[in-house]
Design a protein around this motif. Sequence first.
Motif, PDB file in Angstrom:
ATOM      1  N   GLU A 152       0.830  -1.209   0.000  1.00  0.00           N
ATOM      2  CA  GLU A 152       0.000   0.000   0.000  1.00  0.00           C
ATOM      3  C   GLU A 152       0.863   1.257   0.000  1.00  0.00           C
ATOM      4  OE1 GLU A 152      -3.652   2.052  -0.115  1.00  0.00           O
ATOM      5  OE2 GLU A 152      -3.128  -0.025  -0.541  1.00  0.00           O
ATOM      6  N   SER A 153       1.902   1.278   0.807  1.00  0.00           N
ATOM      7  CA  SER A 153       2.787   2.443   0.863  1.00  0.00           C
ATOM      8  C   SER A 153       3.491   2.679  -0.470  1.00  0.00           C
ATOM      9  CB  SER A 153       3.834   2.275   1.966  1.00  0.00           C
ATOM     10  OG  SER A 153       3.240   2.284   3.227  1.00  0.00           O
ATOM     11  N   LEU A 154       4.028   1.618  -1.064  1.00  0.00           N
ATOM     12  CA  LEU A 154       4.725   1.771  -2.344  1.00  0.00           C
ATOM     13  C   LEU A 154       3.758   2.162  -3.456  1.00  0.00           C
ATOM     14  CD1 LEU A 154       7.326  -1.134  -2.242  1.00  0.00           C
ATOM     15  CD2 LEU A 154       7.715   1.310  -1.860  1.00  0.00           C
ATOM     16  N   PHE A 155       2.540   1.652  -3.408  1.00  0.00           N
ATOM     17  CA  PHE A 155       1.528   2.035  -4.397  1.00  0.00           C
ATOM     18  C   PHE A 155       1.191   3.518  -4.265  1.00  0.00           C
ATOM     19  CE2 PHE A 155      -3.060   2.783  -5.056  1.00  0.00           C
ATOM     20  CZ  PHE A 155      -3.094   2.685  -6.442  1.00  0.00           C
ATOM     21  N   LEU A 156       0.882   3.955  -3.042  1.00  0.00           N
ATOM     22  CA  LEU A 156       0.497   5.353  -2.829  1.00  0.00           C
ATOM     23  C   LEU A 156       1.640   6.308  -3.158  1.00  0.00           C
ATOM     24  CD1 LEU A 156      -1.603   5.019   0.457  1.00  0.00           C
ATOM     25  CD2 LEU A 156      -2.460   5.405  -1.881  1.00  0.00           C
ATOM     26  N   GLU A 157       2.856   5.967  -2.766  1.00  0.00           N
ATOM     27  CA  GLU A 157       4.009   6.812  -3.084  1.00  0.00           C
ATOM     28  C   GLU A 157       4.272   6.835  -4.585  1.00  0.00           C
ATOM     29  OE1 GLU A 157       5.947   8.926  -1.389  1.00  0.00           O
ATOM     30  OE2 GLU A 157       4.802   8.601   0.436  1.00  0.00           O
ATOM     31  N   GLY A 158       4.131   5.676  -5.225  1.00  0.00           N
ATOM     32  CA  GLY A 158       4.321   5.619  -6.675  1.00  0.00           C
ATOM     33  C   GLY A 158       3.295   6.458  -7.412  1.00  0.00           C
ATOM     34  N   LYS A 159       2.045   6.321  -7.036  1.00  0.00           N
ATOM     35  CA  LYS A 159       0.982   7.089  -7.686  1.00  0.00           C
ATOM     36  C   LYS A 159       1.193   8.585  -7.470  1.00  0.00           C
ATOM     37  CE  LYS A 159      -4.019   7.184  -8.196  1.00  0.00           C
ATOM     38  NZ  LYS A 159      -5.299   6.615  -7.774  1.00  0.00           N
ATOM     39  N   SER A 160       1.525   8.964  -6.245  1.00  0.00           N
ATOM     40  CA  SER A 160       1.771  10.368  -5.929  1.00  0.00           C
ATOM     41  C   SER A 160       2.961  10.907  -6.725  1.00  0.00           C
ATOM     42  CB  SER A 160       2.021  10.518  -4.432  1.00  0.00           C
ATOM     43  OG  SER A 160       2.419  11.822  -4.123  1.00  0.00           O
ATOM     44  N   ALA A 161       4.032  10.128  -6.813  1.00  0.00           N
ATOM     45  CA  ALA A 161       5.222  10.562  -7.552  1.00  0.00           C
ATOM     46  C   ALA A 161       4.914  10.732  -9.040  1.00  0.00           C
ATOM     47  CB  ALA A 161       6.356   9.564  -7.357  1.00  0.00           C
ATOM     48  N   LEU A 162       4.143   9.813  -9.603  1.00  0.00           N
ATOM     49  CA  LEU A 162       3.802   9.908 -11.026  1.00  0.00           C
ATOM     50  C   LEU A 162       2.920  11.130 -11.305  1.00  0.00           C
ATOM     51  CD1 LEU A 162       3.225   6.108 -11.629  1.00  0.00           C
ATOM     52  CD2 LEU A 162       5.046   7.496 -12.657  1.00  0.00           C
ATOM     53  N   LEU A 163       1.960  11.392 -10.424  1.00  0.00           N
ATOM     54  CA  LEU A 163       1.123  12.590 -10.576  1.00  0.00           C
ATOM     55  C   LEU A 163       1.957  13.856 -10.449  1.00  0.00           C
ATOM     56  CD1 LEU A 163      -2.079  11.566  -8.570  1.00  0.00           C
ATOM     57  CD2 LEU A 163      -1.934  12.021 -11.042  1.00  0.00           C
ATOM     58  N   GLN A 164       2.866  13.866  -9.490  1.00  0.00           N
ATOM     59  CA  GLN A 164       3.740  15.019  -9.293  1.00  0.00           C
ATOM     60  C   GLN A 164       4.615  15.241 -10.529  1.00  0.00           C
ATOM     61  OE1 GLN A 164       6.235  14.774  -5.799  1.00  0.00           O
ATOM     62  NE2 GLN A 164       7.531  16.476  -6.465  1.00  0.00           N
ATOM     63  N   PHE A 165       5.171  14.156 -11.061  1.00  0.00           N
ATOM     64  CA  PHE A 165       6.014  14.259 -12.253  1.00  0.00           C
ATOM     65  C   PHE A 165       5.214  14.823 -13.423  1.00  0.00           C
ATOM     66  CE2 PHE A 165       7.865  12.673 -16.170  1.00  0.00           C
ATOM     67  CZ  PHE A 165       9.196  13.015 -16.020  1.00  0.00           C
ATOM     68  N   ALA A 166       4.007  14.310 -13.635  1.00  0.00           N
ATOM     69  CA  ALA A 166       3.167  14.784 -14.736  1.00  0.00           C
ATOM     70  C   ALA A 166       2.846  16.268 -14.586  1.00  0.00           C
ATOM     71  CB  ALA A 166       1.883  13.960 -14.810  1.00  0.00           C
ATOM     72  N   GLU A 167       2.647  16.714 -13.355  1.00  0.00           N
ATOM     73  CA  GLU A 167       2.338  18.127 -13.106  1.00  0.00           C
ATOM     74  C   GLU A 167       3.582  19.009 -13.271  1.00  0.00           C
ATOM     75  OE1 GLU A 167       1.054  20.708  -9.271  1.00  0.00           O
ATOM     76  OE2 GLU A 167      -0.213  18.964  -9.712  1.00  0.00           O
ATOM     77  N   GLU A 168       4.705  18.563 -12.743  1.00  0.00           N
ATOM     78  CA  GLU A 168       5.935  19.346 -12.814  1.00  0.00           C
ATOM     79  C   GLU A 168       6.573  19.354 -14.199  1.00  0.00           C
ATOM     80  OE1 GLU A 168       7.536  18.692  -8.222  1.00  0.00           O
ATOM     81  OE2 GLU A 168       8.528  17.641  -9.867  1.00  0.00           O
ATOM     82  N   HIS A 169       6.348  18.283 -14.951  1.00  0.00           N
ATOM     83  CA  HIS A 169       6.994  18.134 -16.271  1.00  0.00           C
ATOM     84  C   HIS A 169       5.950  17.758 -17.324  1.00  0.00           C
ATOM     85  CE1 HIS A 169      10.793  18.121 -14.032  1.00  0.00           C
ATOM     86  NE2 HIS A 169      10.228  17.239 -13.231  1.00  0.00           N
ATOM     87  N   PRO A 170       4.980  18.633 -17.584  1.00  0.00           N
ATOM     88  CA  PRO A 170       3.879  18.260 -18.485  1.00  0.00           C
ATOM     89  C   PRO A 170       4.312  17.980 -19.920  1.00  0.00           C
ATOM     90  CG  PRO A 170       3.810  20.602 -17.984  1.00  0.00           C
ATOM     91  CD  PRO A 170       4.859  20.007 -17.100  1.00  0.00           C
ATOM     92  N   ASP A 171       5.457  18.527 -20.337  1.00  0.00           N
ATOM     93  CA  ASP A 171       5.919  18.321 -21.709  1.00  0.00           C
ATOM     94  C   ASP A 171       7.000  17.256 -21.818  1.00  0.00           C
ATOM     95  OD1 ASP A 171       4.189  20.338 -22.609  1.00  0.00           O
ATOM     96  OD2 ASP A 171       5.672  21.884 -22.114  1.00  0.00           O
ATOM     97  N   GLU A 172       7.369  16.668 -20.684  1.00  0.00           N
ATOM     98  CA  GLU A 172       8.432  15.665 -20.672  1.00  0.00           C
ATOM     99  C   GLU A 172       7.858  14.290 -20.989  1.00  0.00           C
ATOM    100  OE1 GLU A 172      11.935  15.297 -20.808  1.00  0.00           O
ATOM    101  OE2 GLU A 172      12.197  16.073 -18.770  1.00  0.00           O
ATOM    102  N   THR A 173       8.492  13.604 -21.912  1.00  0.00           N
ATOM    103  CA  THR A 173       8.109  12.230 -22.220  1.00  0.00           C
ATOM    104  C   THR A 173       8.814  11.311 -21.229  1.00  0.00           C
ATOM    105  OG1 THR A 173       7.838  12.741 -24.557  1.00  0.00           O
ATOM    106  CG2 THR A 173       8.140  10.420 -23.986  1.00  0.00           C
ATOM    107  N   CYS A 174       8.057  10.406 -20.650  1.00  0.00           N
ATOM    108  CA  CYS A 174       8.598   9.455 -19.680  1.00  0.00           C
ATOM    109  C   CYS A 174       8.713   8.089 -20.355  1.00  0.00           C
ATOM    110  CB  CYS A 174       7.684   9.387 -18.461  1.00  0.00           C
ATOM    111  SG  CYS A 174       8.369   8.440 -17.098  1.00  0.00           S
ATOM    112  N   SER A 175       9.871   7.440 -20.189  1.00  0.00           N
ATOM    113  CA  SER A 175      10.094   6.155 -20.855  1.00  0.00           C
ATOM    114  C   SER A 175      10.238   4.982 -19.892  1.00  0.00           C
ATOM    115  CB  SER A 175      11.340   6.227 -21.738  1.00  0.00           C
ATOM    116  OG  SER A 175      12.473   6.581 -20.963  1.00  0.00           O
ATOM    117  N   PHE A 176      10.429   5.269 -18.590  1.00  0.00           N
ATOM    118  CA  PHE A 176      10.660   4.179 -17.639  1.00  0.00           C
ATOM    119  C   PHE A 176      10.308   4.676 -16.242  1.00  0.00           C
ATOM    120  CE2 PHE A 176      13.497   0.221 -17.791  1.00  0.00           C
ATOM    121  CZ  PHE A 176      12.990  -0.330 -16.624  1.00  0.00           C
TER     122      PHE A 176
END
Length: 195
Positions: free
Chosen positions: A11-35
Amino acid sequence: MPAPDWHEVEESLFLEGKSALLQFAEEHPDETCSFFAYGWIPTDGDFSLFLDTPHNALRMAQDDQQSIFKQREEMLQSANSWQYARYYLSQDIVEYTANVDLFAYAPYREVYFEGWQEFVSSDAYPEGRERADDYMEGNIRIVIWHVFERLIESGIFSQMHLSSPFRLGYQFHDDALTVLYILNWPTTSAPEDKK
């Protein structure tokens, strides 16, 4: 020291992962993510979350290839180069870096679980059969698999700009980078037959 509660770890790794991915998408909206990958130091409670971009991956792979070529050239200078040919000429040239520490966003976020080192050192630590996975490593692999399944099911990746293909994986300290999932596959349809 009690064993980790694997449901809580998941649960912790899921919530942290989801939060990190949302944060990345918000901070880097034009950045393509490959991994997107989880990194873990075995027996330790330290996890890191890593994100990479296609541009960085290509640059790191090219640097790796140049390093391998340099090692091969040095090997060929040896009078007994034939003795080392298998090692030096069996190293794969890969199009993706083999280490999460070389990702563009390394690490992007960290998660820590208390008491794991004490548990591993205790008499309560389960011993596996010969050639079986270590208790902690085996459970972490299963947890990460479940976390990725949940992240995919959550639809979080549809909110990001993903490369084609996009990889999900993990790396334990000093082990090889493992790809567990590939999403956003490129089109594989063959061109129509010419008549």
